[in-house]
Structures are given as structure tokens and as C-alpha cells.
Design an enzyme around this catalytic site. Structure first.
Site, PDB file in Angstrom:
ATOM      1  N   ARG A   1       0.828  -1.212   0.000  1.00 48.73           N
ATOM      2  CA  ARG A   1       0.000   0.000   0.000  1.00 48.73           C
ATOM      3  C   ARG A   1       0.864   1.264   0.000  1.00 48.73           C
ATOM      4  O   ARG A   1       0.536   2.259   0.639  1.00 48.73           O
ATOM      5  CB  ARG A   1      -0.956   0.012   1.203  1.00 48.73           C
ATOM      6  CG  ARG A   1      -1.894  -1.163   1.281  1.00 48.73           C
ATOM      7  CD  ARG A   1      -2.835  -1.240   0.076  1.00 48.73           C
ATOM      8  NE  ARG A   1      -3.713  -2.383   0.215  1.00 48.73           N
ATOM      9  CZ  ARG A   1      -3.461  -3.609  -0.235  1.00 48.73           C
ATOM     10  NH1 ARG A   1      -2.334  -3.848  -0.888  1.00 48.73           N
ATOM     11  NH2 ARG A   1      -4.317  -4.590  -0.049  1.00 48.73           N
TER      12      ARG A   1
ATOM     13  N   SER B   1     -11.110  -0.251   2.738  1.00 52.33           N
ATOM     14  CA  SER B   1     -10.326  -0.735   3.883  1.00 52.33           C
ATOM     15  C   SER B   1      -9.561   0.436   4.491  1.00 52.33           C
ATOM     16  O   SER B   1      -8.721   1.037   3.823  1.00 52.33           O
ATOM     17  CB  SER B   1      -9.357  -1.831   3.436  1.00 52.33           C
ATOM     18  OG  SER B   1     -10.064  -2.936   2.914  1.00 52.33           O
TER      19      SER B   1
ATOM     20  N   GLU C   1      -4.658   3.480   6.115  1.00 48.11           N
ATOM     21  CA  GLU C   1      -4.322   3.527   4.691  1.00 48.11           C
ATOM     22  C   GLU C   1      -4.507   4.892   4.052  1.00 48.11           C
ATOM     23  O   GLU C   1      -3.672   5.338   3.274  1.00 48.11           O
ATOM     24  CB  GLU C   1      -5.171   2.500   3.909  1.00 48.11           C
ATOM     25  CG  GLU C   1      -4.689   1.070   4.035  1.00 48.11           C
ATOM     26  CD  GLU C   1      -5.319   0.172   2.976  1.00 48.11           C
ATOM     27  OE1 GLU C   1      -5.713   0.697   1.922  1.00 48.11           O
ATOM     28  OE2 GLU C   1      -5.415  -1.035   3.211  1.00 48.11           O
TER      29      GLU C   1
END
Length: 338
Positions: A166, A238, A334
């Protein structure tokens, strides 16, 4: 065509969390040629630039003293092919899921596990998006991007993008980069990957073979069953990264929590399922003010209406504190925060 320049832009409908947010200026960018005049404009170039695609991985402050560049570059094509692969180019403003579906319709497999991820093609490398055992880095051949501080265009290989979990060069760089086009290498001997999550079970239930198109169909069904539609409930997908821990830490936790969801990595470490950790910490379906963790998937932070960045950050910190206390590890969020 000249860029559309709007003062005091309302970004509430341009971020999937649906947060109340305003920017000093917004530029709707439909061609690369539009960049230079406003890049050199002294009224604009002293402000920070926020490059906005689908707004699906952002936590925006209520008031942004920045110029937002909404990337609306369009176009997709087969660039070339050889005996081993198709090389497919897509402009940064193309929506990601429709692009994936287009590649599958041409008979080009490789992106099916990344189906139904919101956002744009240009934003995908920044985050190195991933799902169901596949990451963007697995198929990216190269991309082109513009350094907004100098105006120079540069080509980046996959290695030069410095992809990580990520993460990428573009997410870490202090220089403002605008990704223009991404080229994917889709191998002709592609083998579908169905051993992650609920893909195999969904294929079996639908009585479908494991072709790229059917894997995409199965993933869409799985995602729709447990993830909210941002058009209905504001969310950024997410919200937390799956934490990676040492084998020693994993074994210690596994002894205490035999049902813990984890995946062994090639380097001997383990990736833990953040959603499972959050649920065990008591946050699945729980609210804090106007925000909460989704009732069907504890990993997804949702906006029940009227939330601001402060509300989101308060919930983020509360979840992190409870998970740390229970599992002795740090959850990392994130989304990019502005």
C-alpha cells in the site's frame, strides 16, 4: 480546451467518505497541455497541490488552502503485444473498475482480482492497490508522470515506482507528481489466482470455472456482500493496513487466539487480518459520533452522515488504542490525510 478553474470548491461529493471539505481552487484537467499555464501562475503555484482522482483513499480537512487538480484524462488502448504479453495503456482519469472490465472483455487476464476497487487508474499506483492476493505492482510495466515543480515529464519503470505494501515512491515523495498514463503488462499465459479469501467458494457456489472473467464476477459478488457502496454509505474502503509481524509475535498471538486470521509471507513474517483484529477489539458495527466501523466488515470506516476529518481521526485513534492494548501491535491507516 482550457482547464476549468472554480473558486472555493465544495469537495463533499468528490471524496468517497463524503466528508465536508472545501478547497481554495479546483482545476478539472482534461488534457496535459492545460497544465503549464496554471503551473506557472503565481497566484496558484505557492499553494500545495492535491491531485484528486476518485477521492476513494482520502481524509480531507474541512478547509484546504490548496489547489485541487481533478484528473479527468481519458483514453485506453492496446499499446503493443509480443509473444508473451499484451501491453495496455490507460489514461490516469479512467475509472479503475470499468477499465478492468474492459481488459477482461478483450480477453486479457491479469487484473481480475482487483475488480470493484473504487478510484481511478492514475491513483492506483500511488497506493499500490491490492486485493485477494494480487497487487498493482504485479502487472504494471511502466507509467508516465509530470513533476509539477519543474514541468518535466518522466517515465517510471515498476522498479522505479518503489512499490511496497500500500505504498510507492509517489505516496512518499515531497515533490508533487501527477501521473498521466499507466501501462500494464498482461501475460498471455496468465493463471488465475483463487486461493485467497472467498473466491474459490464463490466460484463453486456459482458453478463457474476459474476464468479471469468469472473470477472477477466472483470477487464482485464477495465485495458487494460485505462492503458498502460509497454512494449509499460514505467510506474509503479498507481503512487500516493488515499489520505484518514477526514469526515470534505471530506464534505468541496464535497461542492466545487460535482462530486468528493470518497469512505466512515468503520472508518468514506473517500478515494479520486487520478486520479480524478490529472485530475482536469490539469495534465491528460500533459508532463514535457520526462515524463507525461497518457492521458487515470491521475493516471499513463509514460516515453515517455529517462527519468531518476530526470525527474520522478520533475513531481511528480509538480503534488503534484498543487493538494495541489487546494484541500489542500498531495498526496503520491507509488513507492519505489532507
Amino acid at each position: 480546451m482550457s482547464a476549468s478553474l472554480s473558486p472555493r470548491a465544495n469537495l463533499s461529493a468528490m471524496n468517497t467518505l463524503g466528508l465536508t471539505a472545501y478547497a481554495s481552487r479546483i482545476l478539472h484537467l482534461q488534457s496535459i497541455e492545460q497544465l503549464e499555464p496554471w503551473r506557472l501562475d503565481p497566484e496558484l503555484n505557492t499553494r500545495p497541490w492535491l491531485i484528486l482522482g476518485g477521492g476513494s483513499n482520502l481524509v480531507l480537512s474541512e478547509s484546504l488552502d490548496s489547489v485541487v487538480v481533478h484528473v479527468e484524462l481519458k483514453g485506453k488502448r492496446l499499446l503493443r503485444e509480443d509473444n508473451e504479453a499484451w501491453y495496455v495503456a490507460a489514461a490516469a482519469g479512467e475509472l479503475w473498475h470499468p477499465f478492468v472490465q474492459w481488459t477482461l472483455a478483450q480477453g486479457w487476464g491479469g487484473l481480475e482480482n482487483l475488480s470493484l476497487i473504487p478510484g481511478t487508474v492514475g491513483a492506483a499506483p500511488v497506493q499500490n492497490i491490492g486485493a485477494y492476493g494480487v497487487e498493482l505492482k504485479d502487472t504494471l510495466d511502466h507509467l508516465t508522470a509530470i513533476d509539477l515543480s519543474s514541468g518535466q515529464m518522466q517515465q517510471f519503470s515498476a522498479a522505479e515506482c518503489q512499490f511496497a505494501y500500500r505504498d510507492s515512491f509517489f505516496k512518499q515523495s515531497t515533490t508533487p507528481w501527477l501521473i498521466c498514463e499507466v501501462v500494464f503488462r498482461l501475460p498471455k499465459n496468465h493463471q488465475t489466482k483463487t486461493n485467497y479469501g472467498d473466491i474459490a467458494h464463490a466460484l463453486q457456489a456459482m458453478q463457474l470455472p476459474a476464468t479471469p472473467s468469472s473470477v472477477s464476477q466472483a470477487i464482485c459478488q464477495v465485495r458487494q456482500a460485505k462492503l458498502p457502496d460509497p454512494a449509499v454509505i460514505g467510506n474509503a474502503g479498507s481503512y487500516f493496513k493488515n499489520p505484518i509481524v514477526s514469526a515470534e509475535h505471530y506464534q505468541k498471538l496464535q497461542a492466545r487466539f487460535p482462530q486468528m486470521v493470518a497469512y505466512a509471507l515468503a520472508d518468514g513474517q506473517y500478515k494479520l487480518a486487520a478486520g479480524w483484529l478490529i472485530e475482536q477489539a469490539g469495534w465491528k458495527g460500533r459508532r463514535l459520533g457520526p462515524v463507525g466501523m461497518y457492521e458487515k466488515q470491521a475493516l471499513v470506516l463509514v460516515n453515517h452522515g455529517g462527519a468531518t476529518a476530526a470525527d474520522v481521526l478520533a475513531l481511528e485513534q480509538a480503534v488503534q488504542a484498543d487493538v494495541a492494548a489487546r494484541f500489542e501491535l500498531a495498526l496503520e491507516s491507509e488513507p492519505v490525510k489532507w
